[in-house]
Design a protein around this motif. Structure first.
Motif, short mmCIF file in Angstrom:
data_model
loop_
_atom_site.label_atom_id
_atom_site.label_comp_id
_atom_site.label_asym_id
_atom_site.label_seq_id
_atom_site.Cartn_x
_atom_site.Cartn_y
_atom_site.Cartn_z
N TYR A 147 30.77 -10.06 5.82
CA TYR A 147 29.52 -9.55 5.25
C TYR A 147 29.56 -8.03 5.14
O TYR A 147 29.20 -7.46 4.11
CB TYR A 147 28.32 -9.99 6.10
CG TYR A 147 27.00 -9.51 5.54
CD1 TYR A 147 26.34 -10.25 4.57
CD2 TYR A 147 26.44 -8.32 5.97
CE1 TYR A 147 25.14 -9.80 4.03
CE2 TYR A 147 25.23 -7.86 5.43
CZ TYR A 147 24.59 -8.61 4.46
OH TYR A 147 23.41 -8.16 3.93
N GLY A 202 28.64 -21.73 16.56
CA GLY A 202 29.07 -20.34 16.58
C GLY A 202 27.82 -19.46 16.54
O GLY A 202 26.71 -19.97 16.30
N GLY A 203 27.98 -18.16 16.76
CA GLY A 203 26.83 -17.26 16.69
C GLY A 203 26.06 -17.39 15.39
O GLY A 203 24.84 -17.65 15.39
N PRO A 204 26.73 -17.26 14.22
CA PRO A 204 26.00 -17.32 12.94
C PRO A 204 25.37 -18.68 12.67
O PRO A 204 24.27 -18.75 12.12
CB PRO A 204 27.08 -17.02 11.90
CG PRO A 204 28.19 -16.38 12.63
CD PRO A 204 28.14 -16.90 14.03
N TYR A 216 30.71 -12.14 10.32
CA TYR A 216 29.90 -10.95 10.04
C TYR A 216 30.74 -9.82 9.45
O TYR A 216 30.24 -8.98 8.70
CB TYR A 216 29.21 -10.45 11.31
CG TYR A 216 28.21 -11.40 11.93
CD1 TYR A 216 27.14 -11.90 11.18
CD2 TYR A 216 28.30 -11.77 13.26
CE1 TYR A 216 26.21 -12.75 11.76
CE2 TYR A 216 27.37 -12.61 13.85
CZ TYR A 216 26.33 -13.10 13.09
OH TYR A 216 25.41 -13.93 13.67
N THR A 273 30.49 -7.45 23.23
CA THR A 273 31.33 -8.48 22.62
C THR A 273 31.19 -8.51 21.10
O THR A 273 32.10 -8.92 20.40
CB THR A 273 30.99 -9.88 23.19
OG1 THR A 273 29.58 -10.08 23.08
CG2 THR A 273 31.38 -10.00 24.63
N LEU A 274 30.05 -8.03 20.58
CA LEU A 274 29.79 -8.09 19.14
C LEU A 274 30.41 -6.94 18.36
O LEU A 274 30.89 -7.13 17.25
CB LEU A 274 28.29 -8.00 18.88
CG LEU A 274 27.47 -9.25 18.87
CD1 LEU A 274 26.03 -8.88 18.61
CD2 LEU A 274 27.96 -10.22 17.82
N ASP A 322 24.77 -5.22 10.26
CA ASP A 322 24.37 -5.23 8.84
C ASP A 322 23.67 -6.54 8.46
O ASP A 322 22.60 -6.54 7.87
CB ASP A 322 25.60 -5.07 7.94
CG ASP A 322 26.16 -3.66 7.99
OD1 ASP A 322 25.39 -2.74 8.34
OD2 ASP A 322 27.35 -3.48 7.69
N PHE A 323 24.32 -7.65 8.82
CA PHE A 323 23.77 -8.95 8.41
C PHE A 323 22.47 -9.26 9.15
O PHE A 323 21.48 -9.69 8.54
CB PHE A 323 24.80 -10.05 8.66
CG PHE A 323 24.32 -11.42 8.27
CD1 PHE A 323 24.13 -11.74 6.93
CD2 PHE A 323 24.02 -12.38 9.22
CE1 PHE A 323 23.66 -12.99 6.55
CE2 PHE A 323 23.55 -13.63 8.85
CZ PHE A 323 23.38 -13.94 7.51
N LEU A 324 22.47 -9.02 10.46
CA LEU A 324 21.27 -9.32 11.25
C LEU A 324 20.09 -8.50 10.76
O LEU A 324 18.96 -8.99 10.65
CB LEU A 324 21.54 -9.04 12.73
CG LEU A 324 22.56 -9.96 13.39
CD1 LEU A 324 22.89 -9.49 14.81
CD2 LEU A 324 22.05 -11.40 13.43
N ALA A 356 30.02 -5.02 13.71
CA ALA A 356 30.08 -5.85 12.50
C ALA A 356 28.78 -6.61 12.17
O ALA A 356 28.37 -6.64 11.02
CB ALA A 356 31.25 -6.81 12.60
N PRO A 357 28.14 -7.25 13.15
CA PRO A 357 27.01 -8.10 12.79
C PRO A 357 25.74 -7.35 12.43
O PRO A 357 24.85 -7.91 11.80
CB PRO A 357 26.75 -8.93 14.04
CG PRO A 357 27.91 -8.70 14.91
CD PRO A 357 28.46 -7.38 14.56
#
Lengths: 145, 393
Positions: A74, B155-157, A71, B53-54, B60-62, B57-58
Motif C-alpha cells: 500500500y 493476519g493483521g489486515p 501494508y 513490530t509494525l 498510511d493504510f490505517l 509501513a501500516p
C-alpha cells in the motif's frame, strides 16, 4: 522469431497493463525485503537485490513473512513506487491482501519460468492471460535511477 | 463465492472506498481458500498494534481507513502496543513513544476497544461455538481449544477488515470437518509446571506440520497451563487448535497416527530454548501471554513479603482490565518493587533500548522469540525459579 508466448493463470485482483517484466526465482517478503521509500529490494541475498520494482510486472514464486508486508505494498502504491502488476506461481494471503489494498492487478498459477526480466508483457488479470509482446533474450537488471 | 445483495453493494463501492477495500480483502482471501460465503463474527481481535513490530509501513493504510470515517462493526479488541504509559514511556526515546501514540489514536478513532492485550478473552469470554476473527496466534489457539469458539489465525489486515465488515470467509477451521484431530499425541508422564506445558507446545509445533493433535496424558491441566501450551504451539508451528481432555471424548482414535512424548523431549526443549545460564538476568518476566486474575493472585501469594533484588527488574505483564480487577494483589506485588506492566510485554517493547540483555521467563513463547525480537539471551524456567531469581531470600 518464434511463436508469441501466451501464459494462462488465475486472475486475483482485476486490472490490465503493459509493462516490462521483472522476474525473480525467490519468494519476496515485502516487510524487510523492500524499502517502501524507494521501491528497491534491500535484502542482500535476494536475486533482485538493488533493483526497483516500480512500474514493473513483478514476477516471483510467492510471498512469505509477516502480514505487515501487505501494508508495504500500500505504501509503495501511495508513493508511486508500486509494481504495475504482480504475477505469482502460488498466491499467498500477504500478497493477495497487499495487491487488494494497493489496487495492483494480480494473477497466480502462472508458469513464470517462461518469462524473463526485460520482456515486454501484457497482463490481463480480468481474463487471466499474459502475453509476451517483445522478448528479451538476455537482460541485465535495470536499476533504479 | 456467494455474496448477499448488501455485500455486493459494499464490494462495488456503494458505501465508499474503505468498506469496499475491506470487503475485497475478505472476498479475495475467501476465494483463495475456497470459501463459499462470508459468515458473521461475534468479535474481532487485531494484531499489529506495537510500533516495534509494525514499523512505519501500516500507518498510511490505517490512517486512510480512519480518515474515511470507518468504524468497527463488531466488538473489536487490540493486541499489545509497545509501551506501558506508567512505567516505560519515560524510559524510551520520545520519537518512538510519539509514533506509537499516533498509531493508538488511529485505532481508537475507528472504535477499537482500548484493550492492548493478547488475552482479550479475560475481558470478555467469547460464546461457545461463536465464530470469531482473531489474529493473535496464542489467543486463536486458546479460543479454539479451551473456550470452544471458532476462529482461523487471521493476519493483521484481515482481522482489521473483519472488524470493519463484521464478517469473515467461511473456510479453514470455521468448518467442522477441518477441526478434527489428525494425529494423536501421548504424553507419557503428566506435566507439572507451566513451563513444561510451554515446552510441550514448542516441541509439538515443530513436529505436527498442519495436523491438529489430540493430546492425551495431561493430568488436570489448568486453563493457564493450556494457555502456555497453545501460545508455544502457535509460535513454533502452523496448528491453530488442539484437542485434549473433555473435548476429546467422542473422537475416533483408532486410525490416527500416533506420537509419544517422553519426559526427555520436554527437558531437551527447555534446554534448547535456554541460551544463557546467568544467575543474574537483567529482567525476570512473567505474563506471556498476559496474566489471568488467578495468575496475579498466585504470584502475589507466592511472593509473600519478599522484595525484588536491586540488580534485577521484575515485570508481571497483564491487561489494564485485569490489573484493575486484581488491585489488592497488584498492590502487594508492586510493594515488593516489581512492576505490574500493562498494555505491552517484554517481546513487543524495546527491551534492548531499556538496557536489557538477558531475560528469564516462564514463557516458552517468549523464550522462542526473544533471541531474535529482543536480541536478548534467555533462560526458560518455572515461575518458582523466576521468583527465586527476582526476589531477595
Amino acid at each position: 522469431m518464434g511463436a508469441q508466448i501466451v501464459l494462462r493463470g488465475r486472475g486475483i485482483v482485476e486490472g490490465k497493463c503493459t509493462a516490462e517484466a521483472l522476474v525473480s526465482t525467490k519468494p519476496i517478503s515485502f516487510l524487510g525485503d523492500v524499502d517502501p521509500s524507494n521501491g528497491k529490494i534491500i535484502e542482500k541475498h535476494h536475486d533482485l537485490y538493488g533493483v526497483c520494482v516500480k512500474d514493473k510486472v513483478l514476477c516471483f514464486p510467492h510471498g512469505h513473512g509477516s502480514t505487515v508486508g501487505s501494508y508495504v505494498l500500500y505504501s509503495l502504491a501511495k508513493n508511486g513506487l508500486a509494481p504495475k502488476a504482480i504475477i505469482n506461481r502460488w498466491a499467498d494471503p500477504v500478497i493477495v491482501v497487499g495487491a487488494v489494498i494497493a489496487n495492483i492487478p494480480m494473477m497466480d498459477q502462472v508458469d513464470i519460468s517462461q518469462l524473463r526480466t526485460g520482456d515486454l508483457v501484457e497482463v490481463d488479470a480480468y481474463k487471466g492471460v499474459i502475453k509476451v509482446l517483445k522478448s528479451r533474450k538476455r537482460g541485465g537488471l535495470s536499476k533504479c535511477i | 463465492m456467494y455474496l448477499t445483495r448488501e455485500e455486493e453493494r459494499i464490494y462495488d463501492g456503494e458505501y465508499g472506498w474503505a468498506k469496499q477495500v475491506c470487503m475485497k480483502i475478505m472476498v479475495k482471501l475467501g476465494e483463495l481458500y475456497d470459501a463459499s460465503r462470508l459468515i458473521p463474527v461475534e468479535s474481532a481481535h487485531v494484531s499489529g498494534v506495537s510500533y516495534k513490530t509494525l514499523g512505519d509501513a501500516p500507518t498510511d493504510f490505517l490512517e486512510a481507513l480512519a480518515d474515511a470515517g470507518e468504524k468497527v462493526a463488531v466488538e473489536a479488541t487490540l493486541n499489545p502496543q509497545s509501551l506501558d504509559p506508567q512505567y516505560l514511556a519515560e524510559r524510551l526515546p520520545e520519537s518512538l513513544v510519539k509514533t506509537q501514540l499516533k498509531l493508538c489514536e488511529i485505532f481508537q478513532k475507528m472504535g477499537f476497544k482500548i484493550s492492548y492485550t493478547c488475552t482479550p478473552y479475560y475481558i470478555k469470554t467469547p460464546t461457545r461455538g461463536a465464530h470469531l476473527a482473531w489474529a493473535e496466534s496464542s489467543a486463536v489457539v486458546y479460543a479454539n481449544s479451551v473456550l470452544g469458539a471458532w476462529t482461523n489465525r487471521e493476519g493483521g489486515p484481515s482481522a482489521l477488515a473483519a472488524a470493519i465488515i463484521g464478517k469473515t470467509p467461511d473456510c479453514g477451521i470455521h468448518k467442522a470437518e477441518n477441526r478434527k484431530p489428525k494425529i494423536m499425541i501421548e504424553v507419557r508422564e503428566p506435566l507439572e509446571r507451566e513451563v513444561d506445558y510451554g515446552a510441550l507446545g514448542i516441541f509439538l509445533g515443530k513436529v505436527l506440520e498442519d495436523k491438529i493433535p489430540l493430546i492425551t496424558g495431561l493430568r488436570n491441566p489448568t486453563p493457564e497451563n493450556l494457555k502456555q501450551l497453545g501460545a508455544a504451539l502457535a509460535s513454533a508451528g502452523m496448528v491453530n487448535m488442539f484437542h485434549c481432555g473433555g473435548t476429546s471424548a467422542k473422537i475416533e482414535r483408532e486410525h490416527l497416527e500416533k506420537i509419544t512424548v517422553e519426559p526427555k523431549n520436554i527437558q531437551e526443549t527447555i534446554e534448547e530454548l535456554t541460551t544463557t545460564s546467568t544467575s543474574k538476568p537483567d529482567l525476570v518476566f512473567v505474563g506471556c501471554p498476559h496474566c489471568s486474575p488467578s495468575e496475579i493472585r498466585e504470584i502475589a501469594e507466592k511472593m509473600g513479603d519478599r522484595k525484588v533484588r536491586e540488580d534485577v527488574e521484575f515485570w508481571v505483564c497483564t491487561s489494564r482490565y485485569v490489573k484493575e480487577k486484581t488491585k489488592s494483589h497488584v498492590q502487594k506485588i508492586e510493594a515488593s518493587g516489581a512492576k505490574v506492566i500493562t498494555d505491552t510485554c517484554a517481546v513487543v517493547t524495546w527491551t534492548d533500548k531499556l538496557g536489557i540483555k538477558t531475560i528469564m521467563t516462564n514463557s516458552a513463547k517468549t523464550a522462542h522469540y526473544a533471541p531474535t525480537l529482543n536480541k536478548a539471551e534467555v533462560q526458560l524456567a518455572s515461575l518458582k525459579e523466576c521468583l527465586k531469581t527476582a526476589l531477595k531470600q
